[in-house]
Write an enzyme that holds these catalytic residues in place. Sequence first.
Site: not given
Ligand SMILES: [Ca+2]
Length: 484
Positions: A45, A85, A143, A275
């Site tokens: 991430d 994200c 998410h 990501d």
């Molecule tokens: Ca991210």
Amino acid sequence: MRSFIKLKSSVSIFFTISMFLCFFIGTQAQAQAQKQPNVVILFADDLGYGDLSCYGAQDVNTPYIDKLAKEGTKFTDFQVASSVCSPSRAALLTGRYPVRNGFPVARHTGPKHENYGLDLEEITLATTLKKTGYSTMCIGKWHLGFMKGSHPMDHGFDEFFGLQSNWNSKSSALKKLYKNKTVVNETVTYETLLESYTNEAIEFVKSNKKKPFFLYLAYNAVHTPILPSNAFKKSSKGGPYGDYVQELDHYVGKFTNFLSENGYDENTIVIFLSDNGPAICNAGGSAGPLNGGKYTTMEGGFRIPAIIKWKGKFATGINHTSLSSMDLFPTIANIAGAKIPKDRVIDGKNITSILETGKGETPHEFIYYYNGINLQAVRKGPWKLHLPRTLDDQPYWSKKQIGKPFNGRALKTLSCKGMQTLKNPLLIDLDHDMGELKDVSKKNPGIVEELLLEAERIRKELGDVNIVGSDQRLPPFEDIHVKH
Ligand SMILES: [Ca+2]
């Protein structure tokens, strides 16, 4: 006595046939297993292009991810479909641009946005692999909504272990750790997540001896908050951010070592990627030689570290071809013998032969860079045309930082803000200027014209600010770019 002998020989024939059948079925299962490799996607991430030592970082040491790069292929031009994200995740899992799949902006889950999740009409890689016999699990950060049909288990995952979104100390909802749909920890300690996700991943692999598996392991690192656990504090020369990168590396190593030591390498595709680019403004991180980062449509936001390994089957080395995270859906589906949906556009391309041979041209004639629903750049080969934009065109995350018009002053090294506003199109030759510092539009009017025409064409299909595309799934907001 004779009937006893007869019975004995019948029993022995029965056993012989049974053993033969067992052997035959076993061999068949093995062949099937070999035909359908296990697939692991390790998704970091906000990890930047320059955040790993194998990508040139000087202040961190990432030996385990470096080892993966050495045993597999390291990609230097691997693109995600968004620099934020949620949209990036939606594109990875569906093989479709976020504007096409209905998830162009990020939102925290909660009562306000319970209707905003990955649409049930969308087909994920997990769904298609599950239909062809795979065990599927999502671990980590989802998410992509969580309620009303947008839980991971509504999208092809047999199991889920993780958080609905980002961990946040100020939100009771965002600290809940789930196993499937049950809360197993109301207030999980953030610093324990890397370890617990990795342990859960190992348990999942151990429990799947009979079927091929697909594991989507979306680590929380190195998204904010930058909180390495005690064992990693001051372990790097890069401050807490570097320590956190090294902790991520440690747990990637724990998992990949488990696979290697237990004989999974020949039958498991391991994919490691980030990501989106680094959140330089609020977290740190490095995009290496690239400019911009998370929230921007510069290469620093979209070009990410990516490594793919399948021992004995895929090429090894360094690959400079322009590829996309959206390619993983059709490629893995193809290798697994799973169905690639034919009733919709899949933007990703089947890159199996490129992975096998390490050779081949990019399958993408054009690459589109959207920031939310705003088309900001179109690329063809080395040519990337940044399109005019105003702050009003931008998603809420861009409006947090006030930028200055980019044209009309000398190009120089840019900050994390990227090019927030632009008066005139700007052409970049990425082959000679990967930092996107030099406008070459005046020297190449024909290319500018071609890319402007392509921008017009794709706007009609995928939309833009004030234009709804013919194949655009709209999220359930009145104003997509305003944070409510
Ligand atoms: Ca991210």
